[in-house]
Design a protein around this motif. Structure first.
Motif, PDB file in Angstrom:
ATOM      1  N   GLY A  94      42.889  96.163 144.355  1.00  0.00           N
ATOM      2  CA  GLY A  94      41.524  96.629 144.133  1.00  0.00           C
ATOM      3  C   GLY A  94      41.479  97.825 143.211  1.00  0.00           C
ATOM      4  N   GLY A  95      40.748  97.713 142.139  1.00  0.00           N
ATOM      5  CA  GLY A  95      40.604  98.811 141.183  1.00  0.00           C
ATOM      6  C   GLY A  95      39.276  99.501 141.410  1.00  0.00           C
ATOM      7  N   PRO A  96      38.913 100.350 140.497  1.00  0.00           N
ATOM      8  CA  PRO A  96      39.688 100.704 139.306  1.00  0.00           C
ATOM      9  C   PRO A  96      40.748 101.757 139.616  1.00  0.00           C
ATOM     10  CG  PRO A  96      37.609 101.873 139.295  1.00  0.00           C
ATOM     11  CD  PRO A  96      37.578 100.983 140.514  1.00  0.00           C
ATOM     12  N   PHE A  97      41.686 101.880 138.677  1.00  0.00           N
ATOM     13  CA  PHE A  97      42.758 102.858 138.794  1.00  0.00           C
ATOM     14  C   PHE A  97      42.630 103.886 137.675  1.00  0.00           C
ATOM     15  CE2 PHE A  97      44.318  99.251 141.113  1.00  0.00           C
ATOM     16  CZ  PHE A  97      45.039  99.805 142.169  1.00  0.00           C
ATOM     17  N   ASP A  98      43.128 105.070 137.959  1.00  0.00           N
ATOM     18  CA  ASP A  98      43.145 106.097 136.922  1.00  0.00           C
ATOM     19  C   ASP A  98      44.244 105.819 135.899  1.00  0.00           C
ATOM     20  OD1 ASP A  98      41.124 108.179 137.938  1.00  0.00           O
ATOM     21  OD2 ASP A  98      42.395 107.836 139.687  1.00  0.00           O
ATOM     22  N   PHE A  99      45.349 105.270 136.385  1.00  0.00           N
ATOM     23  CA  PHE A  99      46.458 104.932 135.500  1.00  0.00           C
ATOM     24  C   PHE A  99      47.031 103.575 135.893  1.00  0.00           C
ATOM     25  CE2 PHE A  99      46.555 109.602 135.953  1.00  0.00           C
ATOM     26  CZ  PHE A  99      46.277 109.952 134.638  1.00  0.00           C
ATOM     27  N   ILE A 100      47.116 102.684 134.919  1.00  0.00           N
ATOM     28  CA  ILE A 100      47.815 101.421 135.116  1.00  0.00           C
ATOM     29  C   ILE A 100      49.081 101.490 134.270  1.00  0.00           C
ATOM     30  CG2 ILE A 100      47.774  98.917 134.846  1.00  0.00           C
ATOM     31  CD1 ILE A 100      44.758  98.999 135.137  1.00  0.00           C
ATOM     32  N   LEU A 115      52.788 110.987 138.023  1.00  0.00           N
ATOM     33  CA  LEU A 115      51.327 110.873 137.991  1.00  0.00           C
ATOM     34  C   LEU A 115      50.745 110.671 139.381  1.00  0.00           C
ATOM     35  CD1 LEU A 115      50.861 108.747 134.747  1.00  0.00           C
ATOM     36  CD2 LEU A 115      50.694 111.231 135.033  1.00  0.00           C
ATOM     37  N   SER A 116      51.461 110.013 140.278  1.00  0.00           N
ATOM     38  CA  SER A 116      50.947 109.858 141.638  1.00  0.00           C
ATOM     39  C   SER A 116      51.026 111.167 142.414  1.00  0.00           C
ATOM     40  CB  SER A 116      51.712 108.753 142.381  1.00  0.00           C
ATOM     41  OG  SER A 116      53.074 109.095 142.558  1.00  0.00           O
ATOM     42  N   ALA A 117      51.763 112.152 141.871  1.00  0.00           N
ATOM     43  CA  ALA A 117      51.781 113.478 142.500  1.00  0.00           C
ATOM     44  C   ALA A 117      50.435 114.179 142.369  1.00  0.00           C
ATOM     45  CB  ALA A 117      52.882 114.335 141.880  1.00  0.00           C
ATOM     46  N   LEU A 118      49.605 113.697 141.433  1.00  0.00           N
ATOM     47  CA  LEU A 118      48.227 114.177 141.358  1.00  0.00           C
ATOM     48  C   LEU A 118      47.457 113.449 142.451  1.00  0.00           C
ATOM     49  CD1 LEU A 118      47.838 113.887 137.484  1.00  0.00           C
ATOM     50  CD2 LEU A 118      48.370 115.947 138.787  1.00  0.00           C
ATOM     51  N   GLY A 119      47.263 114.066 143.570  1.00  0.00           N
ATOM     52  CA  GLY A 119      46.816 113.377 144.771  1.00  0.00           C
ATOM     53  C   GLY A 119      45.530 112.605 144.655  1.00  0.00           C
ATOM     54  N   ASP A 120      44.653 112.986 143.725  1.00  0.00           N
ATOM     55  CA  ASP A 120      43.376 112.296 143.609  1.00  0.00           C
ATOM     56  C   ASP A 120      43.397 111.224 142.523  1.00  0.00           C
ATOM     57  OD1 ASP A 120      43.635 114.056 141.540  1.00  0.00           O
ATOM     58  OD2 ASP A 120      41.564 114.783 141.597  1.00  0.00           O
ATOM     59  N   ALA A 121      44.556 110.966 141.918  1.00  0.00           N
ATOM     60  CA  ALA A 121      44.660 109.958 140.861  1.00  0.00           C
ATOM     61  C   ALA A 121      45.268 108.686 141.430  1.00  0.00           C
ATOM     62  CB  ALA A 121      45.519 110.483 139.711  1.00  0.00           C
ATOM     63  N   ARG A 122      44.560 107.568 141.270  1.00  0.00           N
ATOM     64  CA  ARG A 122      45.077 106.278 141.739  1.00  0.00           C
ATOM     65  C   ARG A 122      45.953 105.664 140.647  1.00  0.00           C
ATOM     66  NH1 ARG A 122      41.552 101.899 143.724  1.00  0.00           N
ATOM     67  NH2 ARG A 122      43.439 101.380 144.872  1.00  0.00           N
ATOM     68  N   VAL A 123      47.159 105.266 141.032  1.00  0.00           N
ATOM     69  CA  VAL A 123      48.168 104.787 140.091  1.00  0.00           C
ATOM     70  C   VAL A 123      48.624 103.397 140.502  1.00  0.00           C
ATOM     71  CG1 VAL A 123      50.428 105.239 139.062  1.00  0.00           C
ATOM     72  CG2 VAL A 123      48.939 107.161 139.685  1.00  0.00           C
ATOM     73  N   LEU A 124      48.667 102.494 139.527  1.00  0.00           N
ATOM     74  CA  LEU A 124      49.147 101.134 139.747  1.00  0.00           C
ATOM     75  C   LEU A 124      50.308 100.855 138.801  1.00  0.00           C
ATOM     76  CD1 LEU A 124      48.869  98.169 140.861  1.00  0.00           C
ATOM     77  CD2 LEU A 124      47.277  97.771 138.952  1.00  0.00           C
ATOM     78  N   VAL A 125      51.377 100.281 139.343  1.00  0.00           N
ATOM     79  CA  VAL A 125      52.511  99.837 138.539  1.00  0.00           C
ATOM     80  C   VAL A 125      52.574  98.316 138.588  1.00  0.00           C
ATOM     81  CG1 VAL A 125      55.011  99.919 138.214  1.00  0.00           C
ATOM     82  CG2 VAL A 125      53.800 101.940 139.052  1.00  0.00           C
ATOM     83  N   LEU A 126      52.613  97.693 137.436  1.00  0.00           N
ATOM     84  CA  LEU A 126      52.760  96.244 137.329  1.00  0.00           C
ATOM     85  C   LEU A 126      54.140  95.939 136.766  1.00  0.00           C
ATOM     86  CD1 LEU A 126      49.293  95.290 135.754  1.00  0.00           C
ATOM     87  CD2 LEU A 126      49.968  95.167 138.176  1.00  0.00           C
ATOM     88  N   PRO A 308      49.641 107.282 149.369  1.00  0.00           N
ATOM     89  CA  PRO A 308      48.502 106.370 149.516  1.00  0.00           C
ATOM     90  C   PRO A 308      47.805 106.035 148.201  1.00  0.00           C
ATOM     91  CG  PRO A 308      47.938 108.563 150.302  1.00  0.00           C
ATOM     92  CD  PRO A 308      49.410 108.568 150.050  1.00  0.00           C
ATOM     93  N   ASN A 309      48.055 106.821 147.169  1.00  0.00           N
ATOM     94  CA  ASN A 309      47.385 106.573 145.888  1.00  0.00           C
ATOM     95  C   ASN A 309      48.260 105.812 144.901  1.00  0.00           C
ATOM     96  OD1 ASN A 309      49.083 108.858 145.715  1.00  0.00           O
ATOM     97  ND2 ASN A 309      48.023 109.587 143.880  1.00  0.00           N
ATOM     98  N   LEU A 310      49.393 105.278 145.373  1.00  0.00           N
ATOM     99  CA  LEU A 310      50.311 104.545 144.506  1.00  0.00           C
ATOM    100  C   LEU A 310      50.479 103.118 145.000  1.00  0.00           C
ATOM    101  CD1 LEU A 310      52.497 104.346 142.255  1.00  0.00           C
ATOM    102  CD2 LEU A 310      54.142 105.199 143.954  1.00  0.00           C
TER     103      LEU A 310
END
Length: 674
Positions: A94-100, A115-126, A308-310
């Motif tokens: 489920g998006g959106p993400f701050d960083f894909i 980047l996931s150390a920025l607690g309010d930034a949602r990060v997705l790795v594909l 939780p944001n990764l």
């Protein structure tokens, strides 16, 4: 956030992660299963453990290399290892993400952590591959011999090379979390100060100079080497990547260093000490801790996968970038990514309005991904039927790699050399089985011949052919074993595993450390299933041929020295009949192979540079919301191995990205294990 129980999204409990402990160390809770699996894998009791899925099962189309080729449609010849790891495809996260982050290789793992150390930034790795870094053959350094052309490897082949008698050249690239850090030879050799100063000149930004990028090398490093020139000045401590000396030295490797000194070469006990010239001979530092491989996934990614944001999705094969309306700068803005899962289903995932897509697919995958998305040389895109989003001529151009040739001696018949070679100490004589003594040394102490990648001794020389005498033009890597064929990669990838009788001997590999030839990556078609056309263009520039020939001559001189008298063998390759420059050049064309350092296909450069793909902050020209962060942005190939440079690029990129979001820099090393 959405539920993280989907099968392909890696949300594993801590107890399930990293059965061998931090950075591949054997933890006390690893259990009898890991010990038994290691023994079975290394002793070769079942091919299913050696090659869980044949690379031939991945080839859905008969073409050459690509890092974005779906593999799930063909499941033939899957061994036990892959069946145990196989999971059902998941719905798109489920998006959106701050960083894909597209690509979970070396750079992708670094970015995911920082980047996931920025607690309010949602990060997705594909990531297209699996958690291959957990495979026991990846953890054992010498296991590299059984990972080439398997499920761990994209198994690229170049287009036929006219300058090489029409040969196709094999190029391995890691597939799976950790990428090529899971199947390289682990050498930690950054290159020279001049290499990074040249990067800064290319892009017009002094922050890429050696003195400015050194802190990023040090931040990533936990230096355990006993021969380093000092933690603090040239090396780091406490970083995620352990750097050490191989805890094993073959007598032939010691003889090589002595012979190099006898021939007139200086000693160099730390090739990463930039206070002195790079030239000299010594031991290469390696990505290891206690005799186990250290790679990016277990060190950067695994410790933070409970954030939780990764989210990390494996089995995700990139199709294209998605674009929306032009932004304030008038350029098309990326809104997300389209990818396919292992069952062939198409998914889309979006970024936030100010989010970014970070391509980290490597020097073959990243340019291919851009071109599939309509970003590249317009004439080429039109030829293959891809609608042009942005005309960026440099995408896929400027490909550089380290071409390599070798001198190999066969010491069969020399009683003093019998049983001395690395290959002899690895195996039960007359079989392909791992020597149980060597296996016990590795399991119990993290020492012995299984800890050596085979080429951890060598040096750098400035030959008479050097176009730039300020830096070495040739790197030597010594192997305490005889090669089976003059194509070194063919020996490792195809022939070594099946040869039962391997005579004792020794080999010197000569590499053009700073090549001038430039190749390219191009689309075969607009279909993501089709592999890209990879043109290495080895030795097209005569300066590279001159360096390789000079390197062969210098290697021969070293092997003639008294240090090798005890182990003296007969030169098998090139052979005593090959002497003149013309004969040596023909040998190069017939046998040159890759030392696996492909870079430069999305080069960083000034706005005035027509081949520049990204700027000094790694933003892709002609579009917005996309950066490239991997080895493809290197303007020039450093004179060394590229794993450490790729990590430094990703560390610096994370700082650049965070500065664009907040006024403070992210320099806290504790974020690695937060």
């Amino acid at each position: 956030p959405p539920s993280r129980t989907r099968p392909c999204i890696s949300r594993q409990p801590k107890a399930a992660r990293n059965p061998l402990g931090r950075a591949g160390t054997m933890g006390i809770n690893s259990g009898a299963v890991c010990w038994l699996a290691t023994a079975v894998a290394l002793l070769g009791a079942s091919e299913a453990w050696v090659s869980p899925m044949s690379s031939r099962a991945l080839r859905t189309r008969p073409a050459t290399g690509s890092a974005v080729v779906p593999a799930g449609a063909v499941r033939a010849r899957m061994g036990l290892g892959s069946l145990l790891r196989r999971r059902k495809s998941a719905a798109a996260p489920g998006g959106p993400f701050d960083f894909i982050i597209v690509g979970g290789g070396t750079a992708g793992c670094v970015l995911a952590n920082r980047l996931s150390a920025l607690g309010d930034a949602r990060v997705l790795v594909l990531e297209a591959g699996t958690a291959s870094h957990k495979d026991l053959l990846v953890r054992v350094p010498v296991g590299i011999l059984k990972t080439f052309k398997t499920e761990h490897d994209w198994d690229y082949a170049s287009a036929p090379q006219p300058a090489l008698q029409g040969r196709e050249v094999y190029v391995c690239r890691g597939k799976g979390l950790g990428g090529s850090s899971c199947m390289n030879v682990m050498l930690y050799t950054r290159g020279a100060r001049e290499d990074y100063d040249a990067w800064a000149d290319e892009c017009g930004d002094p922050s890429w100079r050696a003195d400015e990028i050194l802190p990023y090398f040090k931040r990533s490093e936990d230096c355990l080497s006993e021969e380093n020139s000092g933690v603090g000045q040239w090396h780091g401590a406490g970083g995620p990547l352990s750097i050490s000396d191989v805890p094993y030295q073959n007598p032939l490797s010691k003889a090589f260093l002595q012979a190099a000194t006898e021939q007139g070469g200086p000693r160099n006990d730390d090739f990463n000490d930039w206070s002195r010239p790079q030239e000299g001979f010594g031991r290469f530092q390696v990505f290891q801790r206690r005799g186990r491989r250290v790679e990016a996934a277990s060190t950067y990614l695994d410790p933070v996968r409970t954030r939780p944001n990764l989210e990390v999705v494996t089995g995700a094969y990139f199709s294209r970038l998605r674009f929306g309306e032009p932004g304030a700068d008038g350029q098309p803005r990326a809104t997300g990514v389209e990818y396919r899962d292992e069952e062939g289903n198409t998914h889309t995932v979006d970024v936030t309005s100010n989010g970014e897509v970070l391509l980290a697919l490597g020097s073959i995958g990243s340019p291919q991904a851009l071109m599939l998305s309509g970003v590249g040389p317009k004439d080429h895109l039109k030829d293959v039927g891809v609608p042009v989003v942005a005309d960026v001529p440099g995408v896929g151009a400027n490909l550089q790699d380290h071409p390599a040739v070798l001198v190999s001696h066969n010491a069969e018949g020399n009683k003093a050399a019998k049983g001395v070679s690395h290959s002899s100490r690895l195996r039960v004589p007359g079989t392909t089985k791992t020597n149980p003594v060597a296996l016990a040394q590795w399991l119990l102490k993290g020492t012995g011949p299984l800890t050596s990648p085979g080429c951890d001794h060598g040096g750098f020389v400035t030959t008479e052919a050097a176009a730039d005498p300020s830096v070495p033009d040739v790197q030597f890597r010594f192997l305490a074993t005889k090669t089976i064929s003059p194509d070194g990669m063919s020996t490792i990838a195809e022939k070594y595993r099946s040869v039962r009788k391997h005579p004792d001997g020794y080999t010197v590999q000569a590499i053009a450390a700073r090549p001038f030839s430039r190749g390219s990556v191009r689309l075969r078609s607009k279909d993501p299933l089709d592999k890209a056309v990879v043109d290495l263009s080895y030795a097209v520039d005569k300066r590279d041929m001159a360096s390789l020939v000079a390197g062969l001559r210098r290697a021969r001189e070293i092997l003639k020295q008294p240090a090798f008298d005890t182990y003296r063998g007969v030169e098998e390759h090139p052979g005593p009949a090959v002497q003149t420059d013309a004969e040596l050049e023909e040998y190069v064309r017939r046998t040159v192979h890759s030392a696996n350092a492909v870079v430069g296909t999305c080069k960083m450069g000034k706005a005035s540079d027509p081949l520049a793909v990204v700027d000094a902050e790694l933003c892709v020209r002609g579009i917005s919301g996309v950066r490239v962060v991997d080895s493809s942005v290197m303007p020039k190939l450093p004179g060394g191995q590229t794993a450490s440079s790729t990590v430094a690029i990703a560390e610096k990129a994370a700082d650049i990205i965070q500065r664009s979001l907040t006024p403070t820099r992210m320099n806290d090393p504790s974020l690695v294990s937060a």
